[in-house]
Design a protein around this motif. Structure first.
Motif, PDB file in Angstrom:
ATOM      1  N   ALA A 156      -0.070   8.039   4.620  1.00 23.25           N
ATOM      2  CA  ALA A 156       1.018   7.475   3.803  1.00 23.25           C
ATOM      3  C   ALA A 156       1.106   8.195   2.468  1.00 23.25           C
ATOM      4  CB  ALA A 156       0.789   5.977   3.582  1.00 23.25           C
ATOM      5  N   ALA A 157      -0.050   8.677   1.976  1.00 23.73           N
ATOM      6  CA  ALA A 157      -0.087   9.377   0.683  1.00 23.73           C
ATOM      7  C   ALA A 157       0.196  10.875   0.852  1.00 23.73           C
ATOM      8  CB  ALA A 157      -1.457   9.168   0.034  1.00 23.73           C
ATOM      9  N   GLY A 158       0.524  11.286   2.068  1.00 26.48           N
ATOM     10  CA  GLY A 158       0.931  12.676   2.293  1.00 26.48           C
ATOM     11  C   GLY A 158      -0.198  13.615   2.677  1.00 26.48           C
ATOM     12  N   ARG A 159      -1.400  13.115   2.923  1.00 24.24           N
ATOM     13  CA  ARG A 159      -2.511  14.003   3.309  1.00 24.24           C
ATOM     14  C   ARG A 159      -2.436  14.296   4.799  1.00 24.24           C
ATOM     15  NH1 ARG A 159      -5.978  15.078  -1.388  1.00 24.24           N
ATOM     16  NH2 ARG A 159      -7.184  16.290   0.090  1.00 24.24           N
ATOM     17  N   THR A 160      -2.714  15.536   5.144  1.00 28.27           N
ATOM     18  CA  THR A 160      -2.754  15.883   6.568  1.00 28.27           C
ATOM     19  C   THR A 160      -4.144  16.360   6.960  1.00 28.27           C
ATOM     20  OG1 THR A 160      -1.951  18.060   5.967  1.00 28.27           O
ATOM     21  CG2 THR A 160      -0.311  16.479   6.771  1.00 28.27           C
ATOM     22  N   ASP A 161      -5.038  16.505   5.955  1.00 28.87           N
ATOM     23  CA  ASP A 161      -6.382  17.009   6.260  1.00 28.87           C
ATOM     24  C   ASP A 161      -7.268  15.919   6.865  1.00 28.87           C
ATOM     25  OD1 ASP A 161      -6.068  15.784   3.804  1.00 28.87           O
ATOM     26  OD2 ASP A 161      -7.650  16.910   2.822  1.00 28.87           O
ATOM     27  N   ALA A 162      -8.390  16.336   7.393  1.00 32.33           N
ATOM     28  CA  ALA A 162      -9.288  15.393   8.068  1.00 32.33           C
ATOM     29  C   ALA A 162     -10.010  14.520   7.043  1.00 32.33           C
ATOM     30  CB  ALA A 162     -10.303  16.174   8.889  1.00 32.33           C
TER      31      ALA A 162
ATOM     32  N   SER B  27       1.858  -8.998   9.741  1.00 33.59           N
ATOM     33  CA  SER B  27       0.606  -9.047  10.482  1.00 33.59           C
ATOM     34  C   SER B  27       0.073  -7.671  10.892  1.00 33.59           C
ATOM     35  CB  SER B  27       0.771  -9.933  11.702  1.00 33.59           C
ATOM     36  OG  SER B  27       1.907  -9.518  12.401  1.00 33.59           O
ATOM     37  N   ASP B  28       0.605  -6.606  10.309  1.00 27.96           N
ATOM     38  CA  ASP B  28       0.112  -5.283  10.702  1.00 27.96           C
ATOM     39  C   ASP B  28      -0.185  -4.454   9.452  1.00 27.96           C
ATOM     40  OD1 ASP B  28      -0.383  -2.767  11.646  1.00 27.96           O
ATOM     41  OD2 ASP B  28       1.250  -2.786  13.109  1.00 27.96           O
ATOM     42  N   VAL B  29      -1.436  -4.395   9.090  1.00 21.81           N
ATOM     43  CA  VAL B  29      -1.818  -3.659   7.880  1.00 21.81           C
ATOM     44  C   VAL B  29      -1.398  -2.190   7.969  1.00 21.81           C
ATOM     45  CG1 VAL B  29      -4.205  -3.384   8.764  1.00 21.81           C
ATOM     46  CG2 VAL B  29      -3.751  -3.013   6.357  1.00 21.81           C
ATOM     47  N   LEU B  30      -1.499  -1.597   9.148  1.00 22.33           N
ATOM     48  CA  LEU B  30      -1.181  -0.164   9.264  1.00 22.33           C
ATOM     49  C   LEU B  30       0.310   0.078   9.009  1.00 22.33           C
ATOM     50  CD1 LEU B  30      -3.368   0.691  12.396  1.00 22.33           C
ATOM     51  CD2 LEU B  30      -3.928   0.986   9.974  1.00 22.33           C
ATOM     52  N   ALA B  31       1.153  -0.816   9.528  1.00 19.41           N
ATOM     53  CA  ALA B  31       2.603  -0.650   9.350  1.00 19.41           C
ATOM     54  C   ALA B  31       3.017  -0.871   7.899  1.00 19.41           C
ATOM     55  CB  ALA B  31       3.346  -1.628  10.261  1.00 19.41           C
ATOM     56  N   ALA B  32       2.219  -1.658   7.161  1.00 17.17           N
ATOM     57  CA  ALA B  32       2.591  -1.991   5.770  1.00 17.17           C
ATOM     58  C   ALA B  32       2.217  -0.877   4.785  1.00 17.17           C
ATOM     59  CB  ALA B  32       1.906  -3.299   5.362  1.00 17.17           C
ATOM     60  N   LEU B  33       1.412   0.082   5.208  1.00 19.80           N
ATOM     61  CA  LEU B  33       0.872   1.054   4.238  1.00 19.80           C
ATOM     62  C   LEU B  33       1.909   1.980   3.597  1.00 19.80           C
ATOM     63  CD1 LEU B  33      -2.484   1.837   6.056  1.00 19.80           C
ATOM     64  CD2 LEU B  33      -2.211   0.689   3.858  1.00 19.80           C
TER      65      LEU B  33
ATOM     66  N   PHE C  82       2.263   2.241  -0.347  1.00 19.38           N
ATOM     67  CA  PHE C  82       2.005   3.476  -1.097  1.00 19.38           C
ATOM     68  C   PHE C  82       3.158   3.788  -2.051  1.00 19.38           C
ATOM     69  CE2 PHE C  82       2.412   8.023  -1.791  1.00 19.38           C
ATOM     70  CZ  PHE C  82       1.236   8.218  -2.491  1.00 19.38           C
ATOM     71  N   ARG C  83       4.399   3.533  -1.602  1.00 19.14           N
ATOM     72  CA  ARG C  83       5.549   3.794  -2.483  1.00 19.14           C
ATOM     73  C   ARG C  83       5.462   2.899  -3.722  1.00 19.14           C
ATOM     74  NH1 ARG C  83       8.091   4.422   2.526  1.00 19.14           N
ATOM     75  NH2 ARG C  83       8.890   2.297   2.604  1.00 19.14           N
ATOM     76  N   GLN C  84       5.089   1.644  -3.520  1.00 18.88           N
ATOM     77  CA  GLN C  84       4.972   0.733  -4.678  1.00 18.88           C
ATOM     78  C   GLN C  84       3.801   1.135  -5.571  1.00 18.88           C
ATOM     79  OE1 GLN C  84       5.460  -3.556  -4.136  1.00 18.88           O
ATOM     80  NE2 GLN C  84       6.186  -3.168  -2.078  1.00 18.88           N
ATOM     81  N   TRP C  85       2.711   1.547  -4.960  1.00 18.25           N
ATOM     82  CA  TRP C  85       1.543   1.995  -5.724  1.00 18.25           C
ATOM     83  C   TRP C  85       1.936   3.194  -6.602  1.00 18.25           C
ATOM     84  CZ3 TRP C  85      -1.134   6.653  -5.789  1.00 18.25           C
ATOM     85  CH2 TRP C  85      -2.395   6.634  -6.397  1.00 18.25           C
ATOM     86  N   SER C  86       2.690   4.152  -6.001  1.00 16.41           N
ATOM     87  CA  SER C  86       3.119   5.347  -6.754  1.00 16.41           C
ATOM     88  C   SER C  86       4.070   4.962  -7.877  1.00 16.41           C
ATOM     89  CB  SER C  86       3.851   6.336  -5.849  1.00 16.41           C
ATOM     90  OG  SER C  86       3.004   6.832  -4.888  1.00 16.41           O
ATOM     91  N   ALA C  87       5.033   4.087  -7.557  1.00 18.16           N
ATOM     92  CA  ALA C  87       6.032   3.696  -8.559  1.00 18.16           C
ATOM     93  C   ALA C  87       5.364   3.014  -9.745  1.00 18.16           C
ATOM     94  CB  ALA C  87       7.070   2.775  -7.932  1.00 18.16           C
TER      95      ALA C  87
END
Ligand SMILES: NC(=O)c1ccc[n+]([C@@H]2O[C@H](COP(=O)([O-])OP(=O)(O)OC[C@H]3O[C@@H](n4cnc5c(N)ncnc54)[C@H](OP(=O)(O)O)[C@@H]3O)[C@@H](O)[C@H]2O)c1
Length: 292
Positions: free
Chosen positions: A230-236, A274-280, A284-289
């Motif tokens: 969600a934060a744009g990382r593609t690395d492992a 009810s889905d933490v993964l879907a909410a991320l 993240f957008r709110q965290w950044s803002a």
């Protein structure tokens, strides 16, 4: 109802204050700095910030005199015991039947090995928050305890997910501790709805402790990874052991799974998110803002 809330400038408290105001309560928010951006933002939702400090029992008593109920979401890391005792003392001083909704968490179970936590699971009597819950019960004050699981959603301000967003945007995502552990999660807005549910009929929930989580436990491994994406990382992901010896960090090596059916039944409360993964991604957008 006129509700005095503590900690309304914080992560959980802000969502709770907004939900209470939305439910039609007159909400006054105790804060050490009513001029802060977060305090002033509450005014947009009809919440009135009031200057005050938890440690000041006399000041608190004055504020409580005009309240019908109190919601405590503040946490003072410098003096957690003194702050909460001042609140209990002030409630006793005003002598009324003001209901206190008191926030703790799963830390009350200490370093447990329970497969699932329920309200019947014994707490760790040596744990600081468990001791405060016991003091509250002994004080004979009308109250309800809410123990949330891992909180996520919103701007993730002071949450473990926020820590993972921060890491993902700086040094890189790290998963700590046991890889196969599983935790229960609760969206901050669903958590807020549980407070409003208690205050619909506080006398029905007097002396009760409710565990709050959505229905599906999810491995932190999946959440760290999704937070990084969600934060744009593609690395492992990097993996690290739990190095810090503080008990609070040992949760990284254990399961923390909650059965919240008692809260659902008693409060008529059902988590919507009810889905933490879907909410991320939205979180993240709110965290950044919140950081611009
Ligand atoms: N965040 C989570 O993931 C999580 C998970 C489970 C349980 N919980 C529990 O939920 C509660 C709230 O957590 P949070 O993360 O929302 O906390 P937070 O964001 O750190 O906010 C804490 C709030 O406490 C207030 N505060 C601190 N010391 C104070 C004092 N001496 N007098 C008056 N106010 C004081 C601060 O208000 P001012 O600075 O405006 O005065 C601040 O808004 C805590 O009990 C925490 O253990 C949180």
């Amino acid at each position: 109802m006129r509700v005095l809330i503590t900690g309304a400038t914080g992560y959980v408290g802000q969502a709770v204050a907004v939900a209470l105001a939305g439910a039609g309560h007159e909400v006054h928010a105790l804060t050490r700095d009513p001029g802060s951006d977060r305090a002033r933002a509450l005014e947009d939702f009809g919440v009135r910030p009031l200057r005050g400090r938890l440690a000041d029992r006399a000041e608190l008593s004055g504020m409580l005199a005009g309240a019908d109920a109190v919601v405590h979401t503040a946490f003072d890391p410098h003096d957690p015991v003194g702050a909460d005792r001042a609140l209990f003392g002030a409630l006793a001083d005003v002598g009324g039947r003001r209901h206190l909704v008191y926030t703790t968490g799963c830390s009350v179970y200490g370093e447990h090995a329970h497969a699932v936590l329920t309200p019947r699971t014994p707490v760790d009597g040596g744990n600081l928050r468990a001791r405060l819950e016991a003091e509250l019960r002994s004080a004979g004050l009308p109250h309800t305890v809410l123990r949330p699981g891992m909180v996520h959603g919103g701007d993730a301000r002071s949450s473990i997910v926020g820590d993972w967003f921060r890491e993902a945007r700086s040094s890189g995502p790290v998963h700590r501790g046991r890889r196969d552990k599983v935790w229960s999660w609760i969206h901050v807005e669903d958590l807020a709805r549980a407070y409003t549910a208690v205050l619909r009929a506080p006398e029905e929930h007097d002396g009760r402790a409710y565990l709050l989580a959505d229905a599906r436990p999810v491995a932190p491994l999946a959440v760290v990874e999704a937070a990084a994406r969600a934060a744009g990382r593609t690395d492992a992901l990097a993996f690290a052991p739990v190095e810090d010896e503080k008990p609070v960090y040992r949760v990284f090596d254990r399961d923390e799974v909650i059965d919240s059916s008692a809260a659902r039944d008693a409060l008529g409360w059902t988590p919507q998110e009810s889905d933490v993964l879907a909410a991320l991604p939205a979180s993240f957008r709110q965290w950044s803002a919140a950081r611009t």
